[in-house]
Design a protein around this motif. Structure first.
Motif, PDB file in Angstrom:
ATOM      1  N   ARG A 176       8.554  -5.626  -4.995  1.00  0.00           N
ATOM      2  CA  ARG A 176       8.293  -5.566  -3.551  1.00  0.00           C
ATOM      3  C   ARG A 176       8.659  -4.207  -2.965  1.00  0.00           C
ATOM      4  O   ARG A 176       7.971  -3.697  -2.072  1.00  0.00           O
ATOM      5  CB  ARG A 176       9.088  -6.673  -2.852  1.00  0.00           C
ATOM      6  N   TYR A 177       9.738  -3.613  -3.485  1.00  0.00           N
ATOM      7  CA  TYR A 177      10.154  -2.297  -2.997  1.00  0.00           C
ATOM      8  C   TYR A 177       9.080  -1.254  -3.276  1.00  0.00           C
ATOM      9  O   TYR A 177       8.706  -0.476  -2.379  1.00  0.00           O
ATOM     10  CB  TYR A 177      11.474  -1.883  -3.654  1.00  0.00           C
ATOM     11  N   TYR A 178       8.585  -1.207  -4.503  1.00  0.00           N
ATOM     12  CA  TYR A 178       7.589  -0.192  -4.841  1.00  0.00           C
ATOM     13  C   TYR A 178       6.251  -0.465  -4.158  1.00  0.00           C
ATOM     14  O   TYR A 178       5.503   0.478  -3.858  1.00  0.00           O
ATOM     15  CB  TYR A 178       7.437  -0.075  -6.350  1.00  0.00           C
ATOM     16  N   ALA A 179       5.960  -1.737  -3.874  1.00  0.00           N
ATOM     17  CA  ALA A 179       4.768  -2.029  -3.073  1.00  0.00           C
ATOM     18  C   ALA A 179       4.916  -1.444  -1.676  1.00  0.00           C
ATOM     19  O   ALA A 179       3.964  -0.892  -1.108  1.00  0.00           O
ATOM     20  CB  ALA A 179       4.540  -3.537  -2.998  1.00  0.00           C
ATOM     21  N   SER A 180       6.132  -1.548  -1.107  1.00  0.00           N
ATOM     22  CA  SER A 180       6.354  -0.985   0.231  1.00  0.00           C
ATOM     23  C   SER A 180       6.290   0.539   0.202  1.00  0.00           C
ATOM     24  O   SER A 180       5.778   1.165   1.138  1.00  0.00           O
ATOM     25  CB  SER A 180       7.698  -1.457   0.798  1.00  0.00           C
ATOM     26  N   GLU A 181       6.786   1.172  -0.891  1.00  0.00           N
ATOM     27  CA  GLU A 181       6.690   2.627  -1.018  1.00  0.00           C
ATOM     28  C   GLU A 181       5.226   3.061  -1.109  1.00  0.00           C
ATOM     29  O   GLU A 181       4.830   4.070  -0.506  1.00  0.00           O
ATOM     30  CB  GLU A 181       7.457   3.099  -2.250  1.00  0.00           C
ATOM     31  N   ARG A 182       4.430   2.309  -1.840  1.00  0.00           N
ATOM     32  CA  ARG A 182       2.988   2.596  -1.922  1.00  0.00           C
ATOM     33  C   ARG A 182       2.350   2.512  -0.539  1.00  0.00           C
ATOM     34  O   ARG A 182       1.581   3.399  -0.127  1.00  0.00           O
ATOM     35  CB  ARG A 182       2.342   1.589  -2.866  1.00  0.00           C
ATOM     36  N   ASP A 183       2.692   1.452   0.196  1.00  0.00           N
ATOM     37  CA  ASP A 183       2.112   1.260   1.525  1.00  0.00           C
ATOM     38  C   ASP A 183       2.610   2.314   2.513  1.00  0.00           C
ATOM     39  O   ASP A 183       1.854   2.751   3.393  1.00  0.00           O
ATOM     40  CB  ASP A 183       2.438  -0.144   2.040  1.00  0.00           C
ATOM     41  N   LEU A 184       3.855   2.738   2.365  1.00  0.00           N
ATOM     42  CA  LEU A 184       4.382   3.800   3.228  1.00  0.00           C
ATOM     43  C   LEU A 184       3.657   5.116   2.970  1.00  0.00           C
ATOM     44  O   LEU A 184       3.382   5.879   3.913  1.00  0.00           O
ATOM     45  CB  LEU A 184       5.885   3.973   2.995  1.00  0.00           C
ATOM     46  N   ALA A 185       3.347   5.401   1.702  1.00  0.00           N
ATOM     47  CA  ALA A 185       2.595   6.619   1.390  1.00  0.00           C
ATOM     48  C   ALA A 185       1.224   6.569   2.055  1.00  0.00           C
ATOM     49  O   ALA A 185       0.757   7.573   2.621  1.00  0.00           O
ATOM     50  CB  ALA A 185       2.456   6.781  -0.121  1.00  0.00           C
ATOM     51  N   ASP A 186       0.557   5.409   2.028  1.00  0.00           N
ATOM     52  CA  ASP A 186      -0.745   5.267   2.693  1.00  0.00           C
ATOM     53  C   ASP A 186      -0.604   5.499   4.196  1.00  0.00           C
ATOM     54  O   ASP A 186      -1.442   6.168   4.821  1.00  0.00           O
ATOM     55  CB  ASP A 186      -1.316   3.866   2.442  1.00  0.00           C
ATOM     56  N   ALA A 187       0.479   4.950   4.772  1.00  0.00           N
ATOM     57  CA  ALA A 187       0.697   5.108   6.214  1.00  0.00           C
ATOM     58  C   ALA A 187       0.948   6.572   6.570  1.00  0.00           C
ATOM     59  O   ALA A 187       0.453   7.065   7.593  1.00  0.00           O
ATOM     60  CB  ALA A 187       1.868   4.238   6.665  1.00  0.00           C
ATOM     61  N   MET A 188       1.709   7.295   5.729  1.00  0.00           N
ATOM     62  CA  MET A 188       1.981   8.702   5.991  1.00  0.00           C
ATOM     63  C   MET A 188       0.711   9.544   5.874  1.00  0.00           C
ATOM     64  O   MET A 188       0.497  10.485   6.646  1.00  0.00           O
ATOM     65  CB  MET A 188       3.041   9.220   5.015  1.00  0.00           C
ATOM     66  N   LEU A 189      -0.136   9.194   4.907  1.00  0.00           N
ATOM     67  CA  LEU A 189      -1.409   9.907   4.779  1.00  0.00           C
ATOM     68  C   LEU A 189      -2.258   9.714   6.034  1.00  0.00           C
ATOM     69  O   LEU A 189      -2.900  10.662   6.514  1.00  0.00           O
ATOM     70  CB  LEU A 189      -2.166   9.414   3.541  1.00  0.00           C
ATOM     71  N   ALA A 190      -2.234   8.502   6.581  1.00  0.00           N
ATOM     72  CA  ALA A 190      -2.969   8.240   7.823  1.00  0.00           C
ATOM     73  C   ALA A 190      -2.351   9.000   8.981  1.00  0.00           C
ATOM     74  O   ALA A 190      -3.067   9.530   9.850  1.00  0.00           O
ATOM     75  CB  ALA A 190      -2.978   6.740   8.119  1.00  0.00           C
ATOM     76  N   ASP A 191      -1.017   9.103   9.004  1.00  0.00           N
ATOM     77  CA  ASP A 191      -0.326   9.844  10.076  1.00  0.00           C
ATOM     78  C   ASP A 191      -0.660  11.330  10.011  1.00  0.00           C
ATOM     79  O   ASP A 191      -0.820  11.991  11.052  1.00  0.00           O
ATOM     80  CB  ASP A 191       1.183   9.648   9.966  1.00  0.00           C
ATOM     81  N   ILE A 192      -0.755  11.873   8.792  1.00  0.00           N
ATOM     82  CA  ILE A 192      -1.111  13.294   8.647  1.00  0.00           C
ATOM     83  C   ILE A 192      -2.521  13.527   9.166  1.00  0.00           C
ATOM     84  O   ILE A 192      -2.792  14.527   9.852  1.00  0.00           O
ATOM     85  CB  ILE A 192      -0.975  13.725   7.174  1.00  0.00           C
ATOM     86  N   GLU A 193      -3.416  12.624   8.853  1.00  0.00           N
ATOM     87  CA  GLU A 193      -4.788  12.743   9.355  1.00  0.00           C
ATOM     88  C   GLU A 193      -4.821  12.725  10.871  1.00  0.00           C
ATOM     89  O   GLU A 193      -5.549  13.499  11.509  1.00  0.00           O
ATOM     90  CB  GLU A 193      -5.631  11.592   8.787  1.00  0.00           C
ATOM     91  N   GLU A 194      -3.992  11.880  11.465  1.00  0.00           N
ATOM     92  CA  GLU A 194      -3.934  11.796  12.922  1.00  0.00           C
ATOM     93  C   GLU A 194      -3.363  13.074  13.524  1.00  0.00           C
ATOM     94  O   GLU A 194      -3.846  13.573  14.553  1.00  0.00           O
ATOM     95  CB  GLU A 194      -3.092  10.587  13.336  1.00  0.00           C
ATOM     96  N   LEU A 195      -2.342  13.634  12.861  1.00  0.00           N
ATOM     97  CA  LEU A 195      -1.767  14.900  13.337  1.00  0.00           C
ATOM     98  C   LEU A 195      -2.809  16.011  13.298  1.00  0.00           C
ATOM     99  O   LEU A 195      -2.891  16.837  14.220  1.00  0.00           O
ATOM    100  CB  LEU A 195      -0.565  15.296  12.469  1.00  0.00           C
ATOM    101  N   GLU A 196      -3.592  16.046  12.221  1.00  0.00           N
ATOM    102  CA  GLU A 196      -4.611  17.074  12.086  1.00  0.00           C
ATOM    103  C   GLU A 196      -5.675  16.935  13.158  1.00  0.00           C
ATOM    104  O   GLU A 196      -6.144  17.930  13.718  1.00  0.00           O
ATOM    105  CB  GLU A 196      -5.244  17.006  10.696  1.00  0.00           C
ATOM    106  N   ARG A 197      -6.060  15.705  13.436  1.00  0.00           N
ATOM    107  CA  ARG A 197      -7.056  15.488  14.496  1.00  0.00           C
ATOM    108  C   ARG A 197      -6.518  15.953  15.849  1.00  0.00           C
ATOM    109  O   ARG A 197      -7.245  16.553  16.648  1.00  0.00           O
ATOM    110  CB  ARG A 197      -7.440  14.003  14.584  1.00  0.00           C
ATOM    111  N   GLY A 198      -5.222  15.718  16.075  1.00  0.00           N
ATOM    112  CA  GLY A 198      -4.628  16.110  17.353  1.00  0.00           C
ATOM    113  C   GLY A 198      -4.497  17.619  17.520  1.00  0.00           C
ATOM    114  O   GLY A 198      -4.451  18.120  18.637  1.00  0.00           O
ATOM    115  N   SER A 199      -4.395  18.343  16.379  1.00  0.00           N
ATOM    116  CA  SER A 199      -4.229  19.795  16.462  1.00  0.00           C
ATOM    117  C   SER A 199      -5.541  20.540  16.454  1.00  0.00           C
ATOM    118  O   SER A 199      -5.581  21.754  16.654  1.00  0.00           O
ATOM    119  CB  SER A 199      -3.365  20.264  15.258  1.00  0.00           C
ATOM    120  N   ARG A 200      -6.649  19.828  16.244  1.00  0.00           N
ATOM    121  CA  ARG A 200      -7.949  20.492  16.243  1.00  0.00           C
ATOM    122  C   ARG A 200      -8.402  20.770  17.680  1.00  0.00           C
ATOM    123  O   ARG A 200      -8.229  19.929  18.550  1.00  0.00           O
ATOM    124  CB  ARG A 200      -8.997  19.628  15.535  1.00  0.00           C
ATOM    125  N   PRO A 201      -8.989  21.950  17.903  1.00  0.00           N
ATOM    126  CA  PRO A 201      -9.447  22.266  19.260  1.00  0.00           C
ATOM    127  C   PRO A 201     -10.633  21.414  19.664  1.00  0.00           C
ATOM    128  O   PRO A 201     -11.361  20.917  18.839  1.00  0.00           O
ATOM    129  CB  PRO A 201      -9.852  23.748  19.148  1.00  0.00           C
TER     130      PRO A 201
END
Length: 201
Positions: A176-201
């Protein structure tokens, strides 16, 4: 002070001052089987590494020597087939079983310490290109998923041994722990995408 508290304090005072690795090795022997150093390494790789760490061969043999000197473990040589070296196997003594039982029941439980390489890289993300950060998180996701699958398989293997019912629960925790780490990595990848969208002119 109640009789129960008095007994508990007495037990705590009786805990020998051994390093955590000693208790881990003694704990592996507490399941009642005679094990060689190789067996102990294999068992620690199968179980301990998911939630604590797996000692090296040199650490295991060093701790076995310490445990024998303390009277908590005993060893004997077992003859092997012709042409192969005899094998030394270790077992827990009655004193060792009493000591590890007291430690498990009364020693303070250390809080987990998070030492998370991908998180450290994310913290320093302003020094990386976004693609590099995605690569770090992608590698972590692959690692977490591989560990989850390994723990899942080992849960199935542990179900056949009655003595391993509690180690099986730690393997379920690891799954269960490593499943949550996998899901957290997916969430962080989505957060990075959102940050990039916010910084685009």
């Amino acid at each position: 002070m109640t009789e129960k508290k008095t007994a508990r304090r007495h037990e705590e005072q009786d805990i020998p001052a051994l390093p955590a690795t000693s208790w881990a090795v003694l704990g592996l022997l507490s399941f009642g089987e005679e094990l060689s150093g190789y067996d102990l390494k294999k068992w620690s790789d199968w179980s301990l590494r998911f939630f604590y760490w797996s000692p090296s061969f040199s650490q295991i043999y060093g701790e076995l020597k310490r445990l024998e000197q303390a009277g908590f473990a005993a060893s004997r040589m077992v003859a092997q087939e012709t042409g192969t070296r005899d094998k030394r196997v270790y077992r827990i003594t009655d004193e060792g079983m009493a000591a590890v039982r007291t430690w498990a029941r009364t020693a303070p439980v250390d809080p987990p310490v998070l030492k998370h390489g991908p998180m450290l890289r994310l913290w320093l993300g302003h020094l990386l290109e976004p693609e590099q950060m995605r690569e770090v998180l992608g590698q972590h996701r692959e690692f977490a998923e591989s560990m989850r699958k390994r723990a899942e398989a080992d849960v199935a293997g542990a179900q056949t041994e009655e003595a391993w019912k509690y180690p099986m629960l730690t393997l379920k925790w690891a799954e269960r722990y490593y499943a949550s780490e996998r899901d957290l990595a997916d969430a962080m990848l989505a957060d990075i995408e959102e940050l990039e969208r916010g910084s685009r002119p």
